[in-house]
Design a protein around this motif. Structure first.
Motif, mmCIF file in Angstrom:
data_model
loop_
_atom_site.group_PDB
_atom_site.id
_atom_site.type_symbol
_atom_site.label_atom_id
_atom_site.label_comp_id
_atom_site.label_asym_id
_atom_site.label_seq_id
_atom_site.Cartn_x
_atom_site.Cartn_y
_atom_site.Cartn_z
ATOM 1 N N LEU A 90 46.742 68.300 66.066
ATOM 2 C CA LEU A 90 47.228 68.847 64.966
ATOM 3 C C LEU A 90 48.454 69.409 65.190
ATOM 4 O O LEU A 90 49.350 69.299 64.399
ATOM 5 N N ASN A 91 48.554 70.297 66.142
ATOM 6 C CA ASN A 91 50.058 70.791 66.704
ATOM 7 C C ASN A 91 51.019 69.868 66.721
ATOM 8 O O ASN A 91 52.130 70.093 66.677
ATOM 9 N N LYS A 92 50.536 68.755 67.365
ATOM 10 C CA LYS A 92 51.576 67.658 67.678
ATOM 11 C C LYS A 92 52.259 67.051 66.311
ATOM 12 O O LYS A 92 53.228 66.466 66.393
ATOM 13 N N LEU A 93 51.482 67.147 65.468
ATOM 14 C CA LEU A 93 51.873 66.522 64.287
ATOM 15 C C LEU A 93 52.877 67.546 63.350
ATOM 16 O O LEU A 93 53.318 67.302 62.576
ATOM 17 N N LYS A 94 52.751 69.061 63.705
ATOM 18 C CA LYS A 94 53.406 69.967 62.875
ATOM 19 C C LYS A 94 54.844 69.731 62.779
ATOM 20 O O LYS A 94 55.293 70.192 61.956
ATOM 21 N N LYS A 95 55.333 69.278 63.870
ATOM 22 C CA LYS A 95 56.923 69.313 63.745
ATOM 23 C C LYS A 95 57.178 67.999 63.047
ATOM 24 O O LYS A 95 58.708 68.051 62.760
ATOM 25 N N TYR A 96 56.632 67.187 62.574
ATOM 26 C CA TYR A 96 57.091 66.363 61.845
ATOM 27 C C TYR A 96 57.045 66.331 60.364
ATOM 28 O O TYR A 96 57.562 65.678 59.498
ATOM 29 N N LEU A 97 56.110 67.317 59.798
ATOM 30 C CA LEU A 97 55.775 67.383 58.423
ATOM 31 C C LEU A 97 56.336 68.812 57.780
ATOM 32 O O LEU A 97 56.279 69.865 58.676
ATOM 33 N N GLU A 98 56.308 68.676 56.559
ATOM 34 C CA GLU A 98 56.661 70.085 55.759
ATOM 35 C C GLU A 98 55.587 70.751 55.842
ATOM 36 O O GLU A 98 54.400 70.492 55.965
ATOM 37 N N ILE A 99 55.938 72.277 55.811
ATOM 38 C CA ILE A 99 54.964 73.047 55.887
ATOM 39 C C ILE A 99 53.747 72.868 54.964
ATOM 40 O O ILE A 99 52.711 73.154 55.384
ATOM 41 N N ASN A 100 53.775 72.701 53.712
ATOM 42 C CA ASN A 100 52.999 72.438 52.470
ATOM 43 C C ASN A 100 52.211 71.276 52.898
ATOM 44 O O ASN A 100 50.669 71.279 52.647
ATOM 45 N N ASP A 101 52.782 70.368 53.385
ATOM 46 C CA ASP A 101 52.020 69.018 53.756
ATOM 47 C C ASP A 101 51.023 69.059 55.090
ATOM 48 O O ASP A 101 49.962 68.590 55.084
ATOM 49 N N PHE A 102 51.460 69.993 55.989
ATOM 50 C CA PHE A 102 50.964 70.397 57.498
ATOM 51 C C PHE A 102 49.768 71.074 56.958
ATOM 52 O O PHE A 102 48.559 70.737 57.578
ATOM 53 N N LYS A 103 49.816 71.978 55.840
ATOM 54 C CA LYS A 103 48.509 72.696 55.600
ATOM 55 C C LYS A 103 47.548 71.853 54.809
ATOM 56 O O LYS A 103 46.428 72.068 54.956
ATOM 57 N N GLU A 104 47.907 71.142 54.137
ATOM 58 C CA GLU A 104 46.925 70.238 53.392
ATOM 59 C C GLU A 104 46.158 69.168 54.598
ATOM 60 O O GLU A 104 45.249 69.002 54.473
ATOM 61 N N VAL A 105 47.180 68.610 55.518
ATOM 62 C CA VAL A 105 46.590 67.899 56.535
ATOM 63 C C VAL A 105 45.472 68.638 57.365
ATOM 64 O O VAL A 105 44.384 68.232 57.712
#
Length: 462
Positions: A90-105
Motif C-alpha cells: 500500500l505504501n508503494k502505491l501512495k506516491k501515485y494517488l491523490e490523498i482521497n483516492d489513497f484513503k479509499e484504496v
C-alpha cells in the motif's frame, strides 16, 4: 464461559456471512456421530447445534440481523491493522494517488474487496531499464468498483510511463535511429531525417529518390511501425479510390491519405503512381484534405499528412556523374518535387563502400526489436506530440544566413531552394527538440537540421 459466549466469539473470528451455516453443518454432523438414536430424537440434544439451529431460524425471519452483522464485521475489519506485506504494498502505491483516492484504496484493502499486485512495462534493456509498479486487483466483481480501479491503475501506469519517457529522452536520438531500418548499413542521414519526421507536429514531407535495393523501403517500414498514426501503400498498386475514399451505400471506406490524417503516409515507389491520381496527393500535401466527388455524392476528408515516399529514377537507377545528367532522370514534374522539404538522392554503394558495409554486417550484434519495445517507442512519440516547441529568436538569423548560402549554390542542386525549404528547417528543428521532450529549440537542433540538408544537397555533387 457459556455456550452463547463461545459461539459469539466464533462468529466474530469467522467474520463471514456463511459462518452460521458452517457451524450448523458441523454441529449437526457431530450430533449424529455421537448419538446412537435417530437424527430427529437427537435434534436438540447437542447444545451447539441447538443454538445454531435457533439462531438460523431467527436470522432468516429478520433480515436486520444480517445488516447489523455485516456492519459490525466491516467495522471490525476497518479497526484491525493491515498485515506487514499489505501495508508495504500500500505504501508503494501512495506516491501515485491523490490523498482521497489513497484513503479509499486503503479502506477497500482492509475490507478485502481489493488486492495489490505488481506489474511492469515489460520493456527490454535495449530501450531502458524496466521498473515494477503496483497494480490494484479486484477481489469481487463490482461494476462501479471496476471502473474506479481501472482509473487508478491508469493513473499509476501513466506516471510510471512519463518517468520512463524522461529517462529515455536522454538517449532517444541514438536509440530510435538505431532501430530505424536496423539491418540496413549506411543511410545514416536518411534514417535521422525519417526519425525527425516521426516527431514533427507540422507537416514535413520527405522523399528518398534513388537506386533500387538501397534500403529505402526498409526505412519506410520502420517509420510505419513506429508512427502512432500511419498508412503504407505501393505507388503501383494504389488506385484513386485506394488513395482517397470509396463509398458503397452508407459505408465509407477511407483510403491511404485520410487513414494517415495527423500522421505519416508512407508511399513506396511513388514514381509508379498514375499521373491522374497525383492530384489528390498534392492536395493532401499542400492543403491537408482530399475530396470525393462521384455521382451526387460530394464529401471532404481530412488528410493532414506528413508524406514519406520512395521513388526510383527513370530507367530504374541513376547513371552518370553530374547533376545535369541526374536531373534528366528525375521521374517527377517540378510541382510535385517542390512539395518536399528534404529530398535525398541515393546511389548504390561503390566497391569500397560495399566492402565496408559487408564488414559491418558480419560484426554487428542482433538488432531485432521486441514487440513491447516497439510499442514503447510508439507511445513515446505519441507522448511527445503533447509538447509545444518554441523557436529561440536568437537562432533565426542563422537560418536566414544558411538559406542565403544554399540559394547561392542553387545551380549545383537537383532541387530548387524555395521558401518551403526554410519552413522545413524550422519544422525539423522543432521536431529535433521534441525528440528529447524539450519545449525550446536549441543550437544543436539547428546544427542537426543544417547537417541533414547539406548531406541531402551536396553529398552527390562533391
Amino acid at each position: 464461559m457459556t455456550n452463547s459466549f463461545k459461539i459469539s466469539k466464533i462468529f466474530i473470528l469467522l467474520s463471514t456471512s456463511d459462518s452460521l451455516l458452517i457451524l450448523s453443518a458441523v454441529s449437526f454432523w457431530i450430533s449424529i456421530k455421537r448419538s446412537k438414536s435417530s437424527i430427529f430424537q437427537n435434534l436438540y440434544t447437542f447444545p451447539l447445534y441447538q443454538y445454531s439451529f435457533v439462531y438460523i431460524k431467527r436470522f432468516w425471519k429478520n433480515l436486520n440481523v444480517l445488516l447489523i452483522y455485516w456492519i459490525t464485521m466491516s467495522f471490525i475489519k476497518l479497526l484491525l491493522p493491515l498485515s506487514k506485506s499489505k501495508k508495504r504494498n500500500l505504501n508503494k502505491l501512495k506516491k501515485y494517488l491523490e490523498i482521497n483516492d489513497f484513503k479509499e484504496v486503503k479502506k477497500l484493502l482492509k475490507l478485502g474487496k481489493i488486492g495489490i499486485a505488481f506489474s511492469s512495462l515489460k520493456i527490454s534493456d535495449k530501450i531502458i531499464k524496466d521498473e515494477s509498479f503496483p497494480v490494484i486487483n479486484l477481489a469481487l466483481e463490482e461494476k462501479d468498483l471496476t471502473n474506479k480501479i481501472t482509473v487508478w491503475n491508469d493513473v499509476v501506469e501513466q506516471q510510471v510511463r512519463e518517468k520512463k519517457y524522461k529517462e529515455f529522452s536522454v538517449d532517444a536520438e541514438k536509440k530510435i535511429r538505431y532501430f530505424i531500418a536496423p539491418h540496413i548499413v549506411g543511410l545514416e542521414e536518411v534514417k535521422e531525417a525519417a526519425m525527425l519526421q516521426l516527431f514533427a507536429k507540422d507537416k514535413v514531407h520527405l522523399l528518398l529518390l534513388g537506386d533500387p535495393s538501397t534500403g529505402k523501403t526498409d526505412v519506410l517500414r520502420s517509420v510505419n511501425e513506429f508512427a502512432p498514426i500511419s498508412s503504407f501503400g505501393l505507388g503501383s498498386g494504389i488506385s484513386a479510390a485506394g488513395l482517397t475514399a470509396a463509398i458503397k451505400g452508407k459505408e465509407v471506406i477511407r483510403g491511404l491519405l485520410p487513414l494517415a490524417d495527423k500522421g505519416i503516409c508512407c508511399v513506396d515507389e511513388l514514381n509508379l503512381m498514375k499521373l491522374r491520381d497525383r492530384g489528390s496527393l498534392l492536395n493532401a500535401m499542400e492543403k491537408g484534405f482530399i475530396t470525393y466527388d462521384k455521382g451526387n455524392k460530394h464529401k471532404k476528408f481530412d488528410a493532414r499528412i506528413n508524406l514519406l515516399a520512395t521513388a526510383n529514377p527513370k530507367g530504374d537507377r541513376f547513371v552518370g556523374k553530374t547533376p545535369s545528367t541526374w536531373l534528366k532522370q528525375i521521374p517527377f514534374d517540378p510541382a510535385l518535387l517542390s512539395r518536399f522539404h528534404i529530398v535525398f538522392f541515393i546511389r548504390r554503394p561503390g566497391h569500397k563502400e560495399f566492402i565496408n558495409i559487408a564488414k559491418k554486417i558480419v560484426s554487428e550484434r542482433n538488432k531485432n526489436l521486441e514487440i513491447n519495445d516497439s510499442l514503447f517507442i510508439r507511445d513515446y512519440i505519441e507522448f511527445s506530440q503533447l509538447i509545444d516547441v518554441a523557436f529561440n529568436e536568437k537562432l533565426k538569423k542563422q537560418i536566414v544566413d544558411f538559406a542565403a548560402k544554399l540559394k547561392k549554390d542553387e545551380k549545383k542542386f537537383l532541387v530548387e531552394i524555395s521558401p518551403r525549404i526554410i519552413v522545413g528547417i524550422m519544422r525539423f528543428a522543432k521536431a529535433s527538440a521534441r525528440l528529447e521532450l524539450r519545449n525550446l529549440v536549441e543550437q544543436k537542433d539547428l546544427d542537426r537540421v543544417f547537417n541533414l540538408l547539406e548531406k541531402s544537397l551536396y553529398k552527390k555533387n562533391k
